[in-house]
Scaffold this motif. Sequence first.
Motif, PDB file in Angstrom:
ATOM      1  N   LEU A 131       0.855  -1.177   0.000  1.00  0.00           N
ATOM      2  CA  LEU A 131       0.000   0.000   0.000  1.00  0.00           C
ATOM      3  C   LEU A 131       0.892   1.227   0.000  1.00  0.00           C
ATOM      4  O   LEU A 131       1.811   1.337   0.814  1.00  0.00           O
ATOM      5  CB  LEU A 131      -0.900   0.012   1.242  1.00  0.00           C
ATOM      6  CG  LEU A 131      -1.899  -1.130   1.380  1.00  0.00           C
ATOM      7  CD1 LEU A 131      -2.620  -1.026   2.721  1.00  0.00           C
ATOM      8  CD2 LEU A 131      -2.905  -1.123   0.235  1.00  0.00           C
ATOM      9  N   VAL A 132       0.633   2.153  -0.917  1.00  0.00           N
ATOM     10  CA  VAL A 132       1.377   3.402  -0.969  1.00  0.00           C
ATOM     11  C   VAL A 132       0.501   4.472  -0.326  1.00  0.00           C
ATOM     12  O   VAL A 132      -0.567   4.814  -0.850  1.00  0.00           O
ATOM     13  CB  VAL A 132       1.744   3.793  -2.411  1.00  0.00           C
ATOM     14  CG1 VAL A 132       2.552   5.085  -2.421  1.00  0.00           C
ATOM     15  CG2 VAL A 132       2.528   2.664  -3.083  1.00  0.00           C
ATOM     16  N   LEU A 133       0.935   4.991   0.823  1.00  0.00           N
ATOM     17  CA  LEU A 133       0.152   5.945   1.593  1.00  0.00           C
ATOM     18  C   LEU A 133       0.261   7.347   0.992  1.00  0.00           C
ATOM     19  O   LEU A 133       1.147   7.614   0.167  1.00  0.00           O
ATOM     20  CB  LEU A 133       0.621   5.935   3.045  1.00  0.00           C
ATOM     21  CG  LEU A 133       0.583   4.571   3.743  1.00  0.00           C
ATOM     22  CD1 LEU A 133       0.985   4.698   5.203  1.00  0.00           C
ATOM     23  CD2 LEU A 133      -0.782   3.922   3.605  1.00  0.00           C
ATOM     24  N   PRO A 134      -0.618   8.262   1.410  1.00  0.00           N
ATOM     25  CA  PRO A 134      -0.611   9.620   0.826  1.00  0.00           C
ATOM     26  C   PRO A 134       0.727  10.345   0.956  1.00  0.00           C
ATOM     27  O   PRO A 134       1.068  11.169   0.108  1.00  0.00           O
ATOM     28  CB  PRO A 134      -1.712  10.345   1.612  1.00  0.00           C
ATOM     29  CG  PRO A 134      -2.649   9.263   2.015  1.00  0.00           C
ATOM     30  CD  PRO A 134      -1.775   8.072   2.317  1.00  0.00           C
ATOM     31  N   ASP A 135       1.491  10.045   2.009  1.00  0.00           N
ATOM     32  CA  ASP A 135       2.783  10.722   2.188  1.00  0.00           C
ATOM     33  C   ASP A 135       3.921  10.005   1.473  1.00  0.00           C
ATOM     34  O   ASP A 135       5.087  10.380   1.621  1.00  0.00           O
ATOM     35  CB  ASP A 135       3.102  10.876   3.682  1.00  0.00           C
ATOM     36  CG  ASP A 135       3.215   9.531   4.405  1.00  0.00           C
ATOM     37  OD1 ASP A 135       3.109   8.482   3.737  1.00  0.00           O
ATOM     38  OD2 ASP A 135       3.401   9.539   5.634  1.00  0.00           O
ATOM     39  N   GLY A 136       3.595   8.973   0.693  1.00  0.00           N
ATOM     40  CA  GLY A 136       4.612   8.276  -0.077  1.00  0.00           C
ATOM     41  C   GLY A 136       5.179   7.041   0.603  1.00  0.00           C
ATOM     42  O   GLY A 136       5.903   6.265  -0.022  1.00  0.00           O
ATOM     43  N   ARG A 137       4.858   6.860   1.885  1.00  0.00           N
ATOM     44  CA  ARG A 137       5.347   5.664   2.569  1.00  0.00           C
ATOM     45  C   ARG A 137       4.739   4.412   1.945  1.00  0.00           C
ATOM     46  O   ARG A 137       3.607   4.425   1.503  1.00  0.00           O
ATOM     47  CB  ARG A 137       5.021   5.712   4.070  1.00  0.00           C
ATOM     48  CG  ARG A 137       5.888   6.674   4.864  1.00  0.00           C
ATOM     49  CD  ARG A 137       5.509   6.621   6.330  1.00  0.00           C
ATOM     50  NE  ARG A 137       4.138   7.063   6.538  1.00  0.00           N
ATOM     51  CZ  ARG A 137       3.291   6.479   7.378  1.00  0.00           C
ATOM     52  NH1 ARG A 137       3.643   5.418   8.069  1.00  0.00           N
ATOM     53  NH2 ARG A 137       2.057   6.962   7.522  1.00  0.00           N
ATOM     54  N   ARG A 138       5.512   3.346   1.961  1.00  0.00           N
ATOM     55  CA  ARG A 138       5.077   2.089   1.369  1.00  0.00           C
ATOM     56  C   ARG A 138       4.942   1.043   2.472  1.00  0.00           C
ATOM     57  O   ARG A 138       5.884   0.796   3.225  1.00  0.00           O
ATOM     58  CB  ARG A 138       6.091   1.640   0.322  1.00  0.00           C
ATOM     59  CG  ARG A 138       5.730   0.366  -0.431  1.00  0.00           C
ATOM     60  CD  ARG A 138       6.819   0.045  -1.442  1.00  0.00           C
ATOM     61  NE  ARG A 138       6.900   1.101  -2.441  1.00  0.00           N
ATOM     62  CZ  ARG A 138       6.138   1.155  -3.526  1.00  0.00           C
ATOM     63  NH1 ARG A 138       5.256   0.208  -3.758  1.00  0.00           N
ATOM     64  NH2 ARG A 138       6.266   2.144  -4.384  1.00  0.00           N
ATOM     65  N   VAL A 139       3.767   0.450   2.582  1.00  0.00           N
ATOM     66  CA  VAL A 139       3.510  -0.592   3.577  1.00  0.00           C
ATOM     67  C   VAL A 139       3.439  -1.929   2.855  1.00  0.00           C
ATOM     68  O   VAL A 139       2.548  -2.150   2.035  1.00  0.00           O
ATOM     69  CB  VAL A 139       2.195  -0.332   4.344  1.00  0.00           C
ATOM     70  CG1 VAL A 139       1.917  -1.468   5.328  1.00  0.00           C
ATOM     71  CG2 VAL A 139       2.245   1.009   5.059  1.00  0.00           C
ATOM     72  N   ARG A 140       4.373  -2.812   3.148  1.00  0.00           N
ATOM     73  CA  ARG A 140       4.395  -4.109   2.496  1.00  0.00           C
ATOM     74  C   ARG A 140       3.330  -5.011   3.109  1.00  0.00           C
ATOM     75  O   ARG A 140       3.189  -5.098   4.332  1.00  0.00           O
ATOM     76  CB  ARG A 140       5.772  -4.748   2.628  1.00  0.00           C
ATOM     77  CG  ARG A 140       5.942  -6.039   1.839  1.00  0.00           C
ATOM     78  CD  ARG A 140       7.365  -6.529   1.890  1.00  0.00           C
ATOM     79  NE  ARG A 140       8.266  -5.564   1.273  1.00  0.00           N
ATOM     80  CZ  ARG A 140       9.582  -5.667   1.307  1.00  0.00           C
ATOM     81  NH1 ARG A 140      10.155  -6.672   1.944  1.00  0.00           N
ATOM     82  NH2 ARG A 140      10.342  -4.756   0.712  1.00  0.00           N
ATOM     83  N   LEU A 141       2.586  -5.671   2.268  1.00  0.00           N
ATOM     84  CA  LEU A 141       1.550  -6.598   2.720  1.00  0.00           C
ATOM     85  C   LEU A 141       2.145  -7.986   2.861  1.00  0.00           C
ATOM     86  O   LEU A 141       2.955  -8.410   2.036  1.00  0.00           O
ATOM     87  CB  LEU A 141       0.390  -6.621   1.719  1.00  0.00           C
ATOM     88  CG  LEU A 141      -0.293  -5.269   1.479  1.00  0.00           C
ATOM     89  CD1 LEU A 141      -1.286  -5.374   0.328  1.00  0.00           C
ATOM     90  CD2 LEU A 141      -0.984  -4.768   2.733  1.00  0.00           C
ATOM     91  N   GLY A 142       1.722  -8.685   3.928  1.00  0.00           N
ATOM     92  CA  GLY A 142       2.312  -9.992   4.186  1.00  0.00           C
ATOM     93  C   GLY A 142       1.282 -11.079   4.311  1.00  0.00           C
ATOM     94  O   GLY A 142       0.175 -10.997   3.767  1.00  0.00           O
ATOM     95  N   GLU A 143       1.636 -12.111   5.058  1.00  0.00           N
ATOM     96  CA  GLU A 143       0.779 -13.276   5.201  1.00  0.00           C
ATOM     97  C   GLU A 143      -0.327 -13.051   6.225  1.00  0.00           C
ATOM     98  O   GLU A 143      -1.280 -13.840   6.289  1.00  0.00           O
ATOM     99  CB  GLU A 143       1.623 -14.492   5.592  1.00  0.00           C
ATOM    100  CG  GLU A 143       2.654 -14.879   4.534  1.00  0.00           C
ATOM    101  CD  GLU A 143       3.462 -16.093   4.940  1.00  0.00           C
ATOM    102  OE1 GLU A 143       2.915 -16.969   5.640  1.00  0.00           O
ATOM    103  OE2 GLU A 143       4.640 -16.166   4.582  1.00  0.00           O
ATOM    104  N   GLN A 144      -0.207 -12.006   7.048  1.00  0.00           N
ATOM    105  CA  GLN A 144      -1.228 -11.685   8.033  1.00  0.00           C
ATOM    106  C   GLN A 144      -2.078 -10.518   7.528  1.00  0.00           C
ATOM    107  O   GLN A 144      -1.593  -9.658   6.772  1.00  0.00           O
ATOM    108  CB  GLN A 144      -0.583 -11.316   9.370  1.00  0.00           C
ATOM    109  CG  GLN A 144       0.260 -12.430   9.976  1.00  0.00           C
ATOM    110  CD  GLN A 144      -0.547 -13.681  10.247  1.00  0.00           C
ATOM    111  OE1 GLN A 144      -1.677 -13.601  10.735  1.00  0.00           O
ATOM    112  NE2 GLN A 144       0.024 -14.839   9.933  1.00  0.00           N
TER     113      GLN A 144
END
Length: 218
Positions: A131-144
């Motif tokens: 997920l790419v957040l509005p401030d540009g941070r990237r949250v990696r999606l995992g198995e949970q």
Amino acid sequence: MGLQGFERRLERLVEGTFNKAFRSGLQPVEIGRRITRVLDTGRTLGVSGRNVAPNNIGVYLSPADTERFRSFAEALARELAEAARQHARDEGYQFLGPVTVTLVEDDSLKKGAFDVVAEIAEGAGGQVGSLVLPDGRRVRLGEQPTVLGRNSDCTVPLSDPRASRRHAEVRPTADGFLIVDLDSMNGTKVNGVAVREHVLHDGDEIALGSTVMRFEAS
């Protein structure tokens, strides 16, 4: 079109933060062109019928260029990885794992010379998404499942008064990722359409309250 978009992104990089560092000598666009060729030549046909491209990318630099880029290395690698993702989207490639670009010093190379080596590396669980957040941070999606909402204990806490405490969650499935609304007050939208559950595709825009983020299958 893909190569042009790749180069435009790197050119904006040069015009911005790194302008002074890249006025002469080895240019990021040269590295970008080489990465593009490596993605193109290294792609292979996956079981889904789509082309799978290399995602673990090493850029080998001379000691002189390594030193010149040192203070910008992390940001440059991040921008090159983002440009690689964009090129893959433009060309319809998919990845089997997270895209990483690592700058490596190679004593055998002279100033201005460089090499790019890439391989296909499968991610944990064989699923790739972020997920790419509005401030540009990237949250990696995992198995949970990834929970989004105002609560501080959410995986992705949102400072948005229009978002519910536990607004939605992204769940891994056998084929990708599914976003599920958790009975939120203002609902969840994907590409402007209200959803209860939705299978996410590369580039989907997710709106939770006033917060809009992007799903990337890479």
